[in-house]
Design an enzyme around this catalytic site. Structure first.
Site, short mmCIF file in Angstrom:
data_model
loop_
_atom_site.label_atom_id
_atom_site.label_comp_id
_atom_site.label_asym_id
_atom_site.label_seq_id
_atom_site.Cartn_x
_atom_site.Cartn_y
_atom_site.Cartn_z
N GLN A 269 -4.93 -0.43 -5.05
CA GLN A 269 -5.43 -1.54 -5.86
C GLN A 269 -6.13 -1.05 -7.12
O GLN A 269 -6.04 -1.68 -8.18
CB GLN A 269 -6.37 -2.41 -5.03
CG GLN A 269 -6.82 -3.67 -5.75
CD GLN A 269 -7.61 -4.59 -4.84
OE1 GLN A 269 -7.32 -4.71 -3.65
NE2 GLN A 269 -8.61 -5.26 -5.38
N HIS B 197 -5.96 -6.00 2.46
CA HIS B 197 -5.04 -4.89 2.73
C HIS B 197 -4.71 -4.84 4.21
O HIS B 197 -5.60 -4.61 5.04
CB HIS B 197 -5.67 -3.56 2.29
CG HIS B 197 -5.88 -3.46 0.82
ND1 HIS B 197 -5.31 -2.46 0.06
CD2 HIS B 197 -6.61 -4.21 -0.05
CE1 HIS B 197 -5.67 -2.62 -1.22
NE2 HIS B 197 -6.46 -3.67 -1.30
N CYS C 46 0.83 -1.20 0.00
CA CYS C 46 0.00 0.00 0.00
C CYS C 46 0.87 1.25 0.00
O CYS C 46 1.78 1.39 0.82
CB CYS C 46 -0.89 -0.03 1.24
SG CYS C 46 -1.67 1.53 1.64
N GLU C 47 0.60 2.17 -0.91
CA GLU C 47 1.43 3.38 -1.00
C GLU C 47 1.12 4.37 0.12
O GLU C 47 1.87 5.33 0.31
CB GLU C 47 1.24 4.05 -2.36
CG GLU C 47 -0.12 4.64 -2.62
CD GLU C 47 -0.21 5.26 -4.01
OE1 GLU C 47 -0.86 6.30 -4.12
OE2 GLU C 47 0.36 4.70 -4.97
N HIS C 48 0.05 4.14 0.86
CA HIS C 48 -0.29 5.05 1.95
C HIS C 48 0.38 4.67 3.26
O HIS C 48 0.72 5.54 4.06
CB HIS C 48 -1.81 5.09 2.14
CG HIS C 48 -2.54 5.60 0.94
ND1 HIS C 48 -3.78 5.14 0.56
CD2 HIS C 48 -2.19 6.53 0.01
CE1 HIS C 48 -4.17 5.77 -0.54
NE2 HIS C 48 -3.22 6.61 -0.90
N HIS C 49 0.55 3.36 3.51
CA HIS C 49 1.12 2.90 4.77
C HIS C 49 2.31 1.96 4.59
O HIS C 49 2.94 1.57 5.57
CB HIS C 49 0.05 2.18 5.60
CG HIS C 49 -1.16 3.03 5.88
ND1 HIS C 49 -2.29 2.98 5.10
CD2 HIS C 49 -1.39 3.98 6.83
CE1 HIS C 49 -3.19 3.84 5.57
NE2 HIS C 49 -2.67 4.46 6.62
N CYS D 12 -3.23 -2.60 5.78
CA CYS D 12 -3.46 -1.27 6.35
C CYS D 12 -4.85 -1.20 6.97
O CYS D 12 -5.12 -0.33 7.81
CB CYS D 12 -3.29 -0.18 5.30
SG CYS D 12 -4.36 -0.37 3.86
#
Length: 219
Positions: free
Chosen positions: A143, A171, A102-105, A173
């Site tokens: 995704q 996910h 995940c590019e956020h976490h 996250c």
């Protein structure tokens, strides 16, 4: 249906962004220093016995996790074959193991992808379809974007009569932090050409891959 020029532009923009990121990559020593900083921030001592080799191990693992930045998914699809004896039915590769982050976490996304296309005049080796999924998965992702990138690239390079991509994934996250909802699976799809325009073609594909939308509570 997305216009061909739009799809090609998206693929080109993604490739250019990946190349720019690779060229700006810091050195290994800088990366290891960053890991040491994070260890200290977490509250531990990067020089204690159990952690002294961790920065090196983390950097080496990142080389595997994010190997997709150094590979060209377009080039993987460019070797195709014309000798098909007139085969023009659906080609489906299902249950492709998918491991992304995940590019956020920056925590894992684990799941599977289903890929199909309707050949025009040429086909491609099926392992190349799996490799395209892997290349895009081995990058920081959401995704939705991953699903579109795989479909757009296959459409741009092979120029088939249609492309379908469905991804089902969990996910971490969401399952190991935040709302902490284990067992939740996210389903995304990208349909191009005949798969978008012809409901019967789309349903045939979904039936072949077990109709993930219905398992996820969709229509």
């Amino acid at each position: 249906m997305a216009k061909s020029g739009t799809v090609q532009s998206l693929v080109k923009a993604n490739d250019e962004a990946a190349r720019a990121a690779a060229e700006a990559r810091p050195g290994r020593e800088e990366a290891e220093a960053a890991v040491r900083t994070l260890i200290r921030w977490a509250g531990d001592d990067p020089d204690r016995e159990g952690l002294v080799g961790t920065p090196d191990r983390v950097v080496r693992s990142y080389e595997e996790f994010f190997a997709g930045y150094g590979e060209d998914p377009v080039a993987m699809l460019e070797r195709t074959f014309e000798e098909t004896d007139g085969y023009d039915e659906m080609v489906v590769l299902r249950d492709i193991r998918l491991e992304s982050h995940c590019e956020h976490h920056m925590v894992p996304i684990i799941g599977k992808a289903h890929v199909a296309y309707l050949p025009g005049k040429r086909v491609v080796g099926i392992s190349k379809l799996a490799r395209v999924v892997e290349v895009y998965a081995k990058r920081l992702q959401i995704q939705e974007k991953l699903t579109a990138q795989v479909a757009n690239t296959i459409q741009t390079v092979l120029q088939p009569r249609g492309v379908a991509v469905v991804i089902e994934a969990a996910h971490q996250c969401m399952t190991t932090r935040g709302v902490r909802k284990p067992g939740v699976t996210m389903v995304t799809s990208r349909m191009l050409g005949a798969f978008r325009e012809d409901p019967r073609t789309r349903q045939e594909f979904l039936a072949m891959v077990g109709n993930p939308a219905s398992r996820a509570g969709g229509d």
